[in-house]
Design a protein around this motif. Structure first.
Motif, PDB file in Angstrom:
ATOM      1  N   ASN A   1      -6.857   7.671 -12.291  1.00 19.43           N
ATOM      2  CA  ASN A   1      -5.963   6.530 -12.147  1.00 19.43           C
ATOM      3  C   ASN A   1      -5.890   6.095 -10.693  1.00 19.43           C
ATOM      4  N   GLY A   2      -6.107   4.794 -10.451  1.00 17.87           N
ATOM      5  CA  GLY A   2      -5.799   4.242  -9.146  1.00 17.87           C
ATOM      6  C   GLY A   2      -4.301   4.309  -8.901  1.00 17.87           C
ATOM      7  N   LEU A   3      -3.906   4.071  -7.676  1.00 22.59           N
ATOM      8  CA  LEU A   3      -2.502   4.235  -7.283  1.00 22.59           C
ATOM      9  C   LEU A   3      -1.771   2.894  -7.225  1.00 22.59           C
ATOM     10  N   LYS A   4      -0.581   2.844  -7.848  1.00 25.89           N
ATOM     11  CA  LYS A   4       0.326   1.707  -7.657  1.00 25.89           C
ATOM     12  C   LYS A   4       1.071   1.938  -6.342  1.00 25.89           C
ATOM     13  N   TRP A   5       0.378   1.699  -5.264  1.00 21.97           N
ATOM     14  CA  TRP A   5       0.895   2.148  -3.972  1.00 21.97           C
ATOM     15  C   TRP A   5       2.058   1.318  -3.446  1.00 21.97           C
ATOM     16  N   GLY A   6       2.291   0.136  -4.018  1.00 21.99           N
ATOM     17  CA  GLY A   6       3.399  -0.691  -3.557  1.00 21.99           C
ATOM     18  C   GLY A   6       4.594  -0.664  -4.488  1.00 21.99           C
TER      19      GLY A   6
ATOM     20  N   ALA B   1      -8.269   2.977  -2.361  1.00 23.93           N
ATOM     21  CA  ALA B   1      -8.182   2.903  -0.889  1.00 23.93           C
ATOM     22  C   ALA B   1      -9.500   2.427  -0.297  1.00 23.93           C
ATOM     23  N   VAL B   2      -9.959   1.271  -0.731  1.00 22.65           N
ATOM     24  CA  VAL B   2     -11.206   0.699  -0.217  1.00 22.65           C
ATOM     25  C   VAL B   2     -11.021   0.331   1.252  1.00 22.65           C
ATOM     26  N   ARG B   3     -12.039   0.573   2.059  1.00 21.83           N
ATOM     27  CA  ARG B   3     -11.961   0.230   3.482  1.00 21.83           C
ATOM     28  C   ARG B   3     -12.154  -1.276   3.645  1.00 21.83           C
ATOM     29  N   ASP B   4     -11.036  -1.996   3.658  1.00 27.10           N
ATOM     30  CA  ASP B   4     -11.078  -3.453   3.753  1.00 27.10           C
ATOM     31  C   ASP B   4     -10.259  -3.979   4.925  1.00 27.10           C
ATOM     32  N   GLY B   5      -9.893  -3.084   5.841  1.00 24.01           N
ATOM     33  CA  GLY B   5      -9.111  -3.493   6.996  1.00 24.01           C
ATOM     34  C   GLY B   5      -7.608  -3.382   6.801  1.00 24.01           C
ATOM     35  N   TYR B   6      -7.172  -3.104   5.563  1.00 24.82           N
ATOM     36  CA  TYR B   6      -5.744  -2.979   5.280  1.00 24.82           C
ATOM     37  C   TYR B   6      -5.390  -1.499   5.282  1.00 24.82           C
ATOM     38  N   GLN B   7      -4.457  -1.099   6.120  1.00 27.86           N
ATOM     39  CA  GLN B   7      -4.214   0.315   6.371  1.00 27.86           C
ATOM     40  C   GLN B   7      -2.989   0.880   5.661  1.00 27.86           C
ATOM     41  N   ALA B   8      -2.328   0.108   4.788  1.00 26.24           N
ATOM     42  CA  ALA B   8      -1.056   0.553   4.220  1.00 26.24           C
ATOM     43  C   ALA B   8      -1.199   1.476   3.014  1.00 26.24           C
TER      44      ALA B   8
ATOM     45  N   SER C   1      -0.639 -12.343   0.888  1.00 23.09           N
ATOM     46  CA  SER C   1       0.591 -12.696   1.593  1.00 23.09           C
ATOM     47  C   SER C   1       0.718 -11.935   2.907  1.00 23.09           C
ATOM     48  N   VAL C   2      -0.136 -10.921   3.094  1.00 24.85           N
ATOM     49  CA  VAL C   2      -0.046 -10.074   4.280  1.00 24.85           C
ATOM     50  C   VAL C   2      -1.168 -10.353   5.271  1.00 24.85           C
ATOM     51  N   LEU C   3      -2.380 -10.497   4.780  1.00 24.77           N
ATOM     52  CA  LEU C   3      -3.531 -10.674   5.658  1.00 24.77           C
ATOM     53  C   LEU C   3      -4.714 -11.212   4.866  1.00 24.77           C
ATOM     54  N   ARG C   4      -5.786 -11.494   5.565  1.00 26.91           N
ATOM     55  CA  ARG C   4      -7.039 -11.910   4.938  1.00 26.91           C
ATOM     56  C   ARG C   4      -7.978 -10.704   4.873  1.00 26.91           C
ATOM     57  N   ILE C   5      -8.500 -10.426   3.685  1.00 28.96           N
ATOM     58  CA  ILE C   5      -9.517  -9.400   3.523  1.00 28.96           C
ATOM     59  C   ILE C   5     -10.797 -10.080   3.044  1.00 28.96           C
ATOM     60  N   VAL C   6     -11.943  -9.489   3.387  1.00 27.96           N
ATOM     61  CA  VAL C   6     -13.215 -10.179   3.157  1.00 27.96           C
ATOM     62  C   VAL C   6     -14.197  -9.237   2.476  1.00 27.96           C
ATOM     63  N   GLN C   7     -14.714  -9.674   1.331  1.00 25.20           N
ATOM     64  CA  GLN C   7     -15.776  -8.934   0.662  1.00 25.20           C
ATOM     65  C   GLN C   7     -17.070  -9.092   1.453  1.00 25.20           C
TER      66      GLN C   7
END
Length: 288
Positions: free
Chosen positions: A85-90, A99-106, A201-207
């Motif tokens: 199961n992935g995490l409902k982290w929020g 936790a894909v490395r997409d520049g978002y560290q939360a 709503s927080v930042l831009r992430i890019v594939q």
């Protein structure tokens, strides 16, 4: 008969080690310290190989195991299907993710460690063959597979992501060689081959660009520039780079969009079983 093991999601203390349990199976939930997984076992799970399936964004291991047709594609060929199961982290109102490395560290969980812990736990619980593990998954799950293969290449025996690759900033410092089978749809607009930005709503992430990512893999493993084999005779076009210092890269391109192409399970398992030094199982019946 497929033996289905239902596993409850249990996010305990995120730094807690694997919790020991005396028994697990059927209606008894299997939990580890940082999350949980679901599992479907073949008739003879003793020393069976395993496929670890990472769901896409907003999916779950429970939904994966509930797809009985998909499950049978693996179990009828003698594989255990393990679905973390992935995490409902929020919070509960958010969607399960990785936790894909997409520049978002939360994101609070170390999914590199979690996925390895799931594999180790399932292998021990069900007496699976830890040396025969295919890590596969879709979309964000596929992207997580690229990160695992890059940063912790000894987590699984081989890797088979679908419709998901590196996100920016793209990895260029992978640890070691892997055997990678990447599948993508030419018409995919959710994760297009050329990548795309996504504004939140927080930042831009890019594939990232899938072709650029595949080049990174080939460079990491010092593969010959020209593909070893090319096959455009069927509905899925295939290019394979096997003349490498270590590992291999195979790229399957279909005409479809964001999804697994018909027959993918058979193709992936055939590829897995044919890897040098890994021809373990007799050919099974067609999976789909």
């Amino acid at each position: 008969m497929i033996r289905v093991v239902t596993v409850a999601l249990a996010i305990l203390a995120l730094a807690t080690p694997i919790a020991a349990q005396d028994s697990c199976g059927d209606d008894i939930p299997c939990e580890i310290g940082t999350g949980a997984y679901h599992a479907a076992l073949p008739d003879s799970p003793e020393s069976a190989p395993a496929v670890i399936w990472l769901h896409g964004y907003a999916g779950s291991g429970a939904k994966t195991i509930a797809n009985t047709g998909f499950v049978k594609n693996f179990t009828q060929r003698g594989y255990a299907l393990i679905a973390p199961n992935g995490l409902k982290w929020g919070g509960e109102k958010t969607k399960p993710d990785w936790a894909v490395r997409d520049g978002y560290q939360a994101y609070p969980r170390n999914d590199l460690a979690f996925i390895r812990a799931v594999i180790d736990d399932a292998a021990k619980r069900f007496s699976l063959d830890r040396s025969r593990v295919l890590l596969a998954g879709f979309s964000r799950g596929g992207s997580m597979i690229w990160d695992v293969a890059c940063l912790k290449p000894d987590t699984a025996t081989a890797y088979a992501p679908i419709s998901g690759g590196f996100w920016k900033p793209e990895s260029t410092d992978c640890v070691g060689p892997v055997d990678l089978l990447h599948t993508h749809g030419f018409s995919d607009r959710t994760v297009p081959l050329e990548g795309r930005p996504i504004d939140t709503s927080v930042l831009r992430i890019v594939q990232g660009d899938i072709h650029a990512g595949l080049l990174t893999w080939r460079n990491e493993m010092n593969c010959a520039q020209r593909a070893t084999a090319v096959d455009a005779s069927g509905p899925l076009w295939r290019k394979s780079w096997t003349e490498c210092e270590g590992g291999s890269v195979t790229f399957l391109l279909g005409p479809g969009g964001h999804g697994a192409p018909k027959g993918w399970t058979s193709i992936a398992l055939d590829w897995f079983e044919a890897l040098p030094g890994h021809a373990w199982l007799e050919a099974g019946p067609p999976s789909d």
